[in-house]
Scaffold this motif. Structure first.
Motif, PDB file in Angstrom:
ATOM      1  N   GLU A 162       3.307   6.773   9.163  1.00  0.00           N
ATOM      2  CA  GLU A 162       2.065   5.789   8.819  1.00  0.00           C
ATOM      3  C   GLU A 162       2.668   5.078   8.031  1.00  0.00           C
ATOM      4  OE1 GLU A 162      -1.635   5.634   6.632  1.00  0.00           O
ATOM      5  OE2 GLU A 162      -1.646   7.468   7.538  1.00  0.00           O
ATOM      6  N   ASP A 163       2.846   3.899   8.851  1.00  0.00           N
ATOM      7  CA  ASP A 163       3.394   2.823   7.938  1.00  0.00           C
ATOM      8  C   ASP A 163       2.124   2.103   7.675  1.00  0.00           C
ATOM      9  OD1 ASP A 163       5.180   1.132   7.159  1.00  0.00           O
ATOM     10  OD2 ASP A 163       5.814  -0.020   8.891  1.00  0.00           O
ATOM     11  N   SER A 164       1.750   1.827   5.390  1.00  0.00           N
ATOM     12  CA  SER A 164       0.983   1.359   5.760  1.00  0.00           C
ATOM     13  C   SER A 164       0.844   1.693   4.248  1.00  0.00           C
ATOM     14  CB  SER A 164      -0.348   2.342   6.424  1.00  0.00           C
ATOM     15  OG  SER A 164      -0.920   3.143   4.966  1.00  0.00           O
ATOM     16  N   PRO A 165      -0.472   0.960   3.638  1.00  0.00           N
ATOM     17  CA  PRO A 165       0.007   1.060   2.024  1.00  0.00           C
ATOM     18  C   PRO A 165      -0.664   1.751   1.728  1.00  0.00           C
ATOM     19  CG  PRO A 165      -1.324  -1.142   2.685  1.00  0.00           C
ATOM     20  CD  PRO A 165      -1.023  -0.118   4.441  1.00  0.00           C
ATOM     21  N   VAL A 166      -0.987   2.421   1.845  1.00  0.00           N
ATOM     22  CA  VAL A 166      -1.161   4.092   1.559  1.00  0.00           C
ATOM     23  C   VAL A 166      -0.016   4.661   1.819  1.00  0.00           C
ATOM     24  CG1 VAL A 166      -2.455   6.496   2.206  1.00  0.00           C
ATOM     25  CG2 VAL A 166      -3.976   3.952   2.395  1.00  0.00           C
ATOM     26  N   PRO A 172      -6.843   0.037   0.743  1.00  0.00           N
ATOM     27  CA  PRO A 172      -8.341  -0.560   0.726  1.00  0.00           C
ATOM     28  C   PRO A 172      -9.514   0.992   0.342  1.00  0.00           C
ATOM     29  CG  PRO A 172      -7.731  -0.538   2.824  1.00  0.00           C
ATOM     30  CD  PRO A 172      -5.937   0.148   2.364  1.00  0.00           C
ATOM     31  N   VAL A 173     -10.586   0.807   0.211  1.00  0.00           N
ATOM     32  CA  VAL A 173     -11.389   1.848  -1.479  1.00  0.00           C
ATOM     33  C   VAL A 173     -11.505   2.614  -0.740  1.00  0.00           C
ATOM     34  CG1 VAL A 173     -13.297   2.074  -1.805  1.00  0.00           C
ATOM     35  CG2 VAL A 173     -11.914  -0.198  -2.004  1.00  0.00           C
ATOM     36  N   THR A 174     -11.510   2.648   0.588  1.00  0.00           N
ATOM     37  CA  THR A 174     -11.608   3.902   2.300  1.00  0.00           C
ATOM     38  C   THR A 174     -10.602   4.906   1.968  1.00  0.00           C
ATOM     39  OG1 THR A 174     -11.492   2.568   4.199  1.00  0.00           O
ATOM     40  CG2 THR A 174     -13.387   2.663   3.343  1.00  0.00           C
ATOM     41  N   ASP A 175      -9.589   3.947   1.974  1.00  0.00           N
ATOM     42  CA  ASP A 175      -8.384   5.160   1.513  1.00  0.00           C
ATOM     43  C   ASP A 175      -7.811   5.545   0.311  1.00  0.00           C
ATOM     44  OD1 ASP A 175      -8.458   4.663   4.539  1.00  0.00           O
ATOM     45  OD2 ASP A 175      -6.813   2.863   4.022  1.00  0.00           O
ATOM     46  N   ARG A 176      -8.377   5.583  -0.709  1.00  0.00           N
ATOM     47  CA  ARG A 176      -7.808   6.040  -2.313  1.00  0.00           C
ATOM     48  C   ARG A 176      -8.124   7.706  -2.313  1.00  0.00           C
ATOM     49  NH1 ARG A 176     -10.224   0.198  -5.574  1.00  0.00           N
ATOM     50  NH2 ARG A 176      -9.750  -0.721  -4.332  1.00  0.00           N
ATOM     51  N   ASP A 177      -9.132   8.291  -1.800  1.00  0.00           N
ATOM     52  CA  ASP A 177      -9.282   9.329  -1.643  1.00  0.00           C
ATOM     53  C   ASP A 177      -7.865   9.951  -1.023  1.00  0.00           C
ATOM     54  OD1 ASP A 177     -11.023   9.596  -3.636  1.00  0.00           O
ATOM     55  OD2 ASP A 177     -12.930   9.397  -2.464  1.00  0.00           O
ATOM     56  N   VAL A 178      -7.775   9.698  -0.094  1.00  0.00           N
ATOM     57  CA  VAL A 178      -6.772  10.162   1.180  1.00  0.00           C
ATOM     58  C   VAL A 178      -5.440   9.908   0.426  1.00  0.00           C
ATOM     59  CG1 VAL A 178      -5.487   9.754   3.791  1.00  0.00           C
ATOM     60  CG2 VAL A 178      -7.568   9.863   3.388  1.00  0.00           C
ATOM     61  N   LEU A 179      -5.596   8.869  -0.386  1.00  0.00           N
ATOM     62  CA  LEU A 179      -3.150   8.676  -1.361  1.00  0.00           C
ATOM     63  C   LEU A 179      -3.399   9.895  -2.221  1.00  0.00           C
ATOM     64  CD1 LEU A 179      -1.668   7.475  -2.305  1.00  0.00           C
ATOM     65  CD2 LEU A 179      -3.308   5.798  -3.729  1.00  0.00           C
ATOM     66  N   VAL A 180      -4.594  10.136  -3.120  1.00  0.00           N
ATOM     67  CA  VAL A 180      -4.542  10.872  -4.096  1.00  0.00           C
ATOM     68  C   VAL A 180      -4.519  12.416  -3.843  1.00  0.00           C
ATOM     69  CG1 VAL A 180      -6.006  11.477  -6.417  1.00  0.00           C
ATOM     70  CG2 VAL A 180      -5.766   8.964  -5.810  1.00  0.00           C
ATOM     71  N   ALA A 181      -4.935  12.710  -3.302  1.00  0.00           N
ATOM     72  CA  ALA A 181      -4.925  14.139  -2.799  1.00  0.00           C
ATOM     73  C   ALA A 181      -4.066  14.395  -2.205  1.00  0.00           C
ATOM     74  CB  ALA A 181      -6.408  14.803  -1.313  1.00  0.00           C
TER      75      ALA A 181
END
Length: 195
Positions: free
Chosen positions: A120-124, A46-55
């Protein structure tokens, strides 16, 4: 107009650079590659999780740094440091559990400490693991299968990672499959929107 990057990503990149660039240039090259790869596969979350992923990608291997070493298990050492520095719990937990770490701590005796960080079991978490498992030690892109073989060869056949492979390898391959399916779906959605 491009989306403005979250300050968390900038802080993560600066911290990783400060800790790894001079002391561990090979690890820094890998980290840059993983962060770049995470940005590429961010369309799967999700767009709202993209910065969490990259960080999280920027921070995933900071625990290798001598100054942060407490247990010798880099995922845990990085997470402990980030937690003590007040980083968000979610990023800290993603660092702790990246790339199938949950299959290794029992082997290493760190299960109790790892339990302090929520898995966390997620797409992220899938995207972070995929990014890490498709970038080699020098920052070069490779297949998940090659990366698994490379890591076992580098760490040795008797290493905790190698001994955990019975559970960890199927997990890593399943993650890769899920991310590749999400990438195909995202590409199809983009094609449909363009058509």
């Amino acid at each position: 107009m491009p989306r403005r990057q979250d300050d968390t990503v900038t802080r993560a990149r600066h911290l990783a650079r400060r800790l790894l660039r001079k002391q561990m240039p090979e690890r820094w090259a890998h980290t840059k590659g993983v962060a770049h790869r995470a940005a590429q596969v961010a369309v799967t979350v999700p767009v709202t999780d993209r910065d969490v992923l990259v960080a999280s990608a920027w921070l995933h291997d900071i625990g290798y740094t001598r100054a942060l070493r407490r247990t010798g298990f880099h995922r845990l050492d990085g997470a402990i440091y980030l937690s003590r520095q007040g980083w968000p719990d979610r990023i800290t937990a993603l660092v702790a559990h990246h790339s199938g770490a949950r299959f290794v701590p029992v082997e290493r005796g760190f299960a109790d400490q790892m339990a302090d960080f929520d898995f966390e079991d997620s797409p992220v978490s899938d995207a972070l693991t995929y990014a890490d498992q498709t970038v080699g030690p020098h920052g070069r892109t490779m297949t998940v299968e090659y990366r698994i073989a490379e890591a076992i060869s580098r760490h040795g056949p008797d290493s905790p990672n190698a001994r955990a492979r019975v559970d960890r390898v199927p997990y890593l391959l399943a993650v890769a499959d899920r991310v590749q399916q999400r990438l195909a779906t995202a590409a199809g959605t983009t094609s449909d929107a363009d058509g």
